[in-house]
Design a protein around this motif. Structure first.
Motif, PDB file in Angstrom:
ATOM      1  N   PHE A  35       0.761  -1.261   0.090  1.00 54.69           N
ATOM      2  CA  PHE A  35       0.034   0.070   0.197  1.00 54.69           C
ATOM      3  C   PHE A  35       0.796   1.337   0.096  1.00 54.69           C
ATOM      4  N   ARG A  36       0.410   2.352  -0.830  1.00 55.97           N
ATOM      5  CA  ARG A  36       1.067   3.693  -0.741  1.00 55.97           C
ATOM      6  C   ARG A  36       0.136   4.846  -0.486  1.00 55.97           C
ATOM      7  N   PRO A  37       0.207   5.452   0.357  1.00 51.60           N
ATOM      8  CA  PRO A  37      -0.624   6.506   0.882  1.00 51.60           C
ATOM      9  C   PRO A  37      -0.766   7.658  -0.452  1.00 51.60           C
ATOM     10  N   PRO A  38      -1.794   8.247  -0.752  1.00 56.87           N
ATOM     11  CA  PRO A  38      -1.873   9.208  -1.824  1.00 56.87           C
ATOM     12  C   PRO A  38      -1.069  10.530  -1.277  1.00 56.87           C
ATOM     13  N   TYR A  39      -0.329  11.161  -2.012  1.00 55.20           N
ATOM     14  CA  TYR A  39       0.452  12.509  -1.727  1.00 55.20           C
ATOM     15  C   TYR A  39       1.426  12.004  -0.453  1.00 55.20           C
ATOM     16  N   GLY A  40       1.606  10.875   0.239  1.00 57.75           N
ATOM     17  CA  GLY A  40       2.225  10.633   1.219  1.00 57.75           C
ATOM     18  C   GLY A  40       2.072  11.073   2.286  1.00 57.75           C
ATOM     19  N   LEU A  41       0.320  11.386   2.639  1.00 56.65           N
ATOM     20  CA  LEU A  41      -0.020  12.228   3.597  1.00 56.65           C
ATOM     21  C   LEU A  41      -0.769  11.116   4.510  1.00 56.65           C
ATOM     22  N   LEU A  42      -0.501  10.895   5.682  1.00 49.60           N
ATOM     23  CA  LEU A  42      -1.086  10.074   6.595  1.00 49.60           C
ATOM     24  C   LEU A  42      -0.769  10.292   8.001  1.00 49.60           C
ATOM     25  N   ASN A  43      -1.634   9.886   8.834  1.00 52.81           N
ATOM     26  CA  ASN A  43      -1.168  10.003  10.351  1.00 52.81           C
ATOM     27  C   ASN A  43      -1.042   8.688  10.949  1.00 52.81           C
ATOM     28  N   GLN A  44      -0.858   8.684  12.345  1.00 51.83           N
ATOM     29  CA  GLN A  44      -0.476   7.152  12.940  1.00 51.83           C
ATOM     30  C   GLN A  44      -1.803   6.606  12.684  1.00 51.83           C
ATOM     31  N   GLY A  45      -2.802   7.011  13.279  1.00 50.58           N
ATOM     32  CA  GLY A  45      -4.078   6.240  12.882  1.00 50.58           C
ATOM     33  C   GLY A  45      -4.257   5.693  11.543  1.00 50.58           C
ATOM     34  N   ASP A  46      -3.822   6.058  10.697  1.00 48.69           N
ATOM     35  CA  ASP A  46      -4.002   5.648   9.226  1.00 48.69           C
ATOM     36  C   ASP A  46      -3.076   4.613   9.180  1.00 48.69           C
ATOM     37  N   ILE A  47      -1.838   4.841   9.717  1.00 51.77           N
ATOM     38  CA  ILE A  47      -0.833   3.617   9.494  1.00 51.77           C
ATOM     39  C   ILE A  47      -1.407   2.384  10.384  1.00 51.77           C
ATOM     40  N   ASP A  48      -1.867   2.658  11.468  1.00 58.72           N
ATOM     41  CA  ASP A  48      -2.378   1.606  12.301  1.00 58.72           C
ATOM     42  C   ASP A  48      -3.544   0.804  11.755  1.00 58.72           C
ATOM     43  N   LEU A  49      -4.454   1.396  11.014  1.00 61.91           N
ATOM     44  CA  LEU A  49      -5.651   0.936  10.387  1.00 61.91           C
ATOM     45  C   LEU A  49      -5.047   0.114   9.258  1.00 61.91           C
ATOM     46  N   VAL A  50      -4.364   0.740   8.399  1.00 60.22           N
ATOM     47  CA  VAL A  50      -3.636   0.067   7.177  1.00 60.22           C
ATOM     48  C   VAL A  50      -2.961  -1.166   7.643  1.00 60.22           C
ATOM     49  N   ARG A  51      -2.207  -1.176   8.666  1.00 60.27           N
ATOM     50  CA  ARG A  51      -1.234  -2.299   8.919  1.00 60.27           C
ATOM     51  C   ARG A  51      -2.226  -3.359   9.408  1.00 60.27           C
ATOM     52  N   ALA A  52      -3.337  -2.974  10.379  1.00 52.74           N
ATOM     53  CA  ALA A  52      -4.249  -3.960  10.898  1.00 52.74           C
ATOM     54  C   ALA A  52      -5.005  -4.714   9.518  1.00 52.74           C
ATOM     55  N   ARG A  53      -5.202  -4.126   8.716  1.00 56.87           N
ATOM     56  CA  ARG A  53      -5.720  -4.694   7.275  1.00 56.87           C
ATOM     57  C   ARG A  53      -4.783  -5.835   6.618  1.00 56.87           C
ATOM     58  N   GLY A  54      -3.522  -5.802   6.933  1.00 58.68           N
ATOM     59  CA  GLY A  54      -2.515  -6.651   6.435  1.00 58.68           C
ATOM     60  C   GLY A  54      -1.679  -6.146   5.433  1.00 58.68           C
ATOM     61  N   TYR A  55      -1.660  -4.871   5.389  1.00 54.45           N
ATOM     62  CA  TYR A  55      -0.790  -4.026   4.165  1.00 54.45           C
ATOM     63  C   TYR A  55       0.416  -3.715   4.772  1.00 54.45           C
ATOM     64  N   GLU A  56       1.538  -3.708   3.639  1.00 51.26           N
ATOM     65  CA  GLU A  56       2.795  -3.319   4.046  1.00 51.26           C
ATOM     66  C   GLU A  56       2.801  -2.022   3.547  1.00 51.26           C
ATOM     67  N   ILE A  57       3.303  -1.045   3.960  1.00 56.13           N
ATOM     68  CA  ILE A  57       3.294   0.348   3.495  1.00 56.13           C
ATOM     69  C   ILE A  57       4.727   0.444   2.909  1.00 56.13           C
ATOM     70  N   MET A  58       4.821   1.010   1.679  1.00 55.69           N
ATOM     71  CA  MET A  58       5.858   1.255   0.789  1.00 55.69           C
ATOM     72  C   MET A  58       5.722   2.865   0.433  1.00 55.69           C
ATOM     73  N   MET A  59       6.715   3.632   1.005  1.00 54.46           N
ATOM     74  CA  MET A  59       6.958   4.785   0.866  1.00 54.46           C
ATOM     75  C   MET A  59       7.868   5.165  -0.428  1.00 54.46           C
ATOM     76  N   TRP A  60       8.751   6.134  -0.527  1.00 57.92           N
ATOM     77  CA  TRP A  60       9.620   6.463  -1.323  1.00 57.92           C
ATOM     78  C   TRP A  60      10.806   7.197  -0.749  1.00 57.92           C
ATOM     79  N   SER A  61      12.184   7.271  -1.446  1.00 58.30           N
ATOM     80  CA  SER A  61      13.094   7.991  -0.872  1.00 58.30           C
ATOM     81  C   SER A  61      12.791   9.533  -1.281  1.00 58.30           C
ATOM     82  N   GLU A  62      13.020  10.131  -0.344  1.00 62.21           N
ATOM     83  CA  GLU A  62      12.278  11.565  -0.216  1.00 62.21           C
ATOM     84  C   GLU A  62      13.084  12.450  -1.435  1.00 62.21           C
ATOM     85  N   GLU A  63      14.165  11.977  -1.776  1.00 58.35           N
ATOM     86  CA  GLU A  63      15.064  12.638  -2.957  1.00 58.35           C
ATOM     87  C   GLU A  63      14.526  12.191  -4.055  1.00 58.35           C
TER      88      GLU A  63
END
Length: 265
Positions: free
Chosen positions: A158-186
C-alpha cells in the motif's frame, strides 16, 4: 474554508515548493522556495498528526533499487512504460487506483503477467488525513475488490496518496494486512510538473544508490516526459551495475524480523 480545500491548497503549494527546491539553479531560488515550503508545512501541520517514521529506502548490499509508479493504470502511458521495462528486462512496482483499475483491468493483468508487483493506492486518491475510519476502509476495500476482479487477488503493498497520513491511518492500514511502501524523499521527481527529461535523468543519475526507491507516475495526466525519462535513465543505471527489483515486501519483512510473505491476500 472547508478543510479539504485548505489541505488541497497547502499541499499544492508545498509540492510546488518542493519541486522548486529539487530543480533550483541558484541560492536565491533555494531561499524563496524554502520560505514557501515552510509556510505550506505550517498550514498542513493543523491537519497532520505526528506519526512514526516509515522506511524510505531498502538496505541491501546487492545494488538493488526500486522503481515505482503511481496513479495508474493509464491506457496511454502505462503500456508504453511496460514496453520499456520489458525491453530492458526489469521489474518494478505499480501502485494502482481502484477507479482506474475498473476502467482498465486488462492493463493490470499485463502488469502482473510481466512480473511486476502491484499495490493499493486507494480508489479515488483522497487526502487520507481527512477521512474517517469508515471512509478509509471503503477506499481500501473498493480498490482491493477492483484488483481482485481483474487478477484474482488483492495486493499486500500500500502507498498513501500524496504521502500524507497520520498514525491512525498507519495503524488501520497495517491492521488490514498491508505493508506500507513510501519512497526515498530525494526521488519524488515531480514528473507531473514537467521539469524536463534531462533534469529528471540527471537527478536520478546523481542520487541513486543501493536501496533507493524512485517515485514516478504512469497515470493522472500527460506522462510523456516520464516515459522518455524511463527510456533514458534505465540503461544508464543498468550500466552502473544497479539491479531493478520488485521484492520490497520480502525485503521489508525480513528487515523487521517477520516471515517473508507473498504479494497477495
Amino acid at each position: 474554508m472547508e478543510a479539504n480545500k485548505i489541505v488541497d491548497w497547502a499541499h499544492l503549494i508545498g509540492v510546488i515548493a518542493e519541486a522548486g527546491l529539487t530543480y533550483a539553479s541558484d541560492s536565491n531560488d533555494l531561499k524563496r522556495y524554502g520560505v514557501i515550503k515552510e509556510a505550506a508545512q505550517d498550514m498542513l501541520s493543523h491537519y497532520r498528526e505526528p506519526h512514526e517514521d516509515l522506511p524510505r529506502r531498502v538496505p541491501n548490499g546487492e545494488n538493488k533499487i526500486y522503481l515505482t509508479f503511481d496513479d495508474g493504470p493509464d491506457p496511454v502511458y502505462t503500456p508504453q512504460i511496460l514496453d520499456l521495462l520489458k525491453k530492458y528486462g526489469i521489474t518494478c512496482t505499480f501502485f494502482l487506483m481502484g477507479e482506474r483499475v475498473r476502467e482498465h483491468p486488462h492493463i493490470v493483468k499485463r502488469i502482473l503477467d510481466e512480473g511486476h508487483a502491484i499495490g493499493n493506492h486507494t480508489y479515488t486518491h483522497p487526502y487520507m488525513v481527512l477521512l474517517n475510519e469508515k471512509e478509509l476502509n471503503e477506499e481500501l476495500s473498493r480498490t482491493d475488490e477492483a484488483i481482485r476482479d481483474a487478477v484474482g487477488f488483492a495486493p499486500v503493498l500500500f502507498r498513501p496518496p500524496y504521502g500524507l497520513l497520520n498514525q491512525g491511518d498507519i495503524d488501520l492500514v497495517r491492521a488490514r494486512g498491508y505493508e506500507i511502501m513510501m519512497w526515498s524523499e530525494e526521488f519524488e521527481m515531480f514528473d507531473w510538473s514537467f521539469p524536463g527529461v534531462d533534469n529528471m535523468v540527471r537527478l536520478i543519475e546523481e542520487k541513486t544508490e543501493s536501496g533507493s526507491i524512485i517515485l514516478l507516475h504512469d497515470g493522472g495526466g500527460n506522462r510523456e516526459e516520464t516515459v522518455r525519462t524511463v527510456e533514458k535513465v534505465v540503461p544508464l543505471l543498468l550500466e552502473r551495475g544497479f539491479h531493478f527489483a520488485s521484492d520490497y515486501l520480502e525485503q521489508s519483512r525480513n528487515e523487521h524480523g517477520h516471515e517473508a510473505a507473498g504479494t497477495a491476500r
